[in-house]
Every structure is written in C-alpha cells, then in structure tokens.
Write a protein that holds these residues in place. Sequence first.
Motif: not given
Length: 158
Positions: A5-8, A11-14, A22-25, A74-83
């Motif tokens: 996911w991170a490659r696509r 990243y985590v904001a430093k 801190g995940v930034t999409i 409504p929420e911003r759930l960009d990059g959510a991971i549900i597996q």
Amino acid sequence: MPSQWARRWGYVAKDAPTGRCGVTIKFLHTDETGPVSDVTCWRDSWKDFDQCVWHADTDNKPRDDLAEARTEYPERLDGAIIQGNNMGSSISFANCRMNGAELTDANFSMADFSNAMLRYATLDETQFFQTNFSRANLSQATLEKVNLQNADLTHTPL
C-alpha cells in the motif's frame, strides 16, 4: 507502514504526534473527474500499531473496533485497509471518501457505499452481494474476483 500500500499511496508523516496515525495519502493522479487530493490522518493510533484502526496493516480487524471508529457522518477514509473481514452491512460507508482503499478478501454483502468515492481502490476477492454502490465512484478501482451479484451500480462510473 503497509508495504504494498505504501508504495502506491502513502507514507507516515515524520512530524505526527505520538499516539496519532499520521498516514498521509499522496495521490499523484488527475483524471477526467479532477485531481485526487492528498490527506493526512490524525486519528488515534489503534492498539499496538502506530496507525489508526483504518490504516493499520493487519487482517481481520475486530468489526466492533471498526464500527466504533466510524462516525455517523461522511468521512475521509482514503487508504483504509480492510482485509479478511466479514463486515456485511454492519457499517455504512455512504458518502465517504475511500480513494485508494484496500478492501480485499472481505465480505461487504448488503453494505451501503452509496455516493462513496472509491477511486483507485483495490476491491479484489471480495463479496459485494446486494451492496449499494449507487452514485459511487469506482473509476480506476480494481475489481478482480469480486461478487457483485444483485449489487446496485446505478449511476456508478467503473
């Protein structure tokens, strides 16, 4: 940090404070519907992960934890991971932005994704039986080995 996911996308904001996701999409995409804007998640970290429950890279997250984290708005759930979850219709994602989300090997049968933004999402090997995708945006999403039987795709760009 989720590796595939991170490659696509992200990243985590430093400079993320301790205890915050801190995940930034970072979307580099612009298409016929316009640019997909960047977003940073400042939700509380979840359990022993550095990320929130939506961005933690783990399978089979407890449905109750996801339901508790989801607001009624409504929420911003960009990059959510549900597996690997059996979500069914327990959580509504209507009107949410879930661009670049990883909803894989899961069951969202009879769930509500109406008016949701799922651009560039990965929805592989997932059950969407009788799921409401009316007016959702699935452009550039991958839909390999999915069950969309009786799903409502009215006015939904694929």
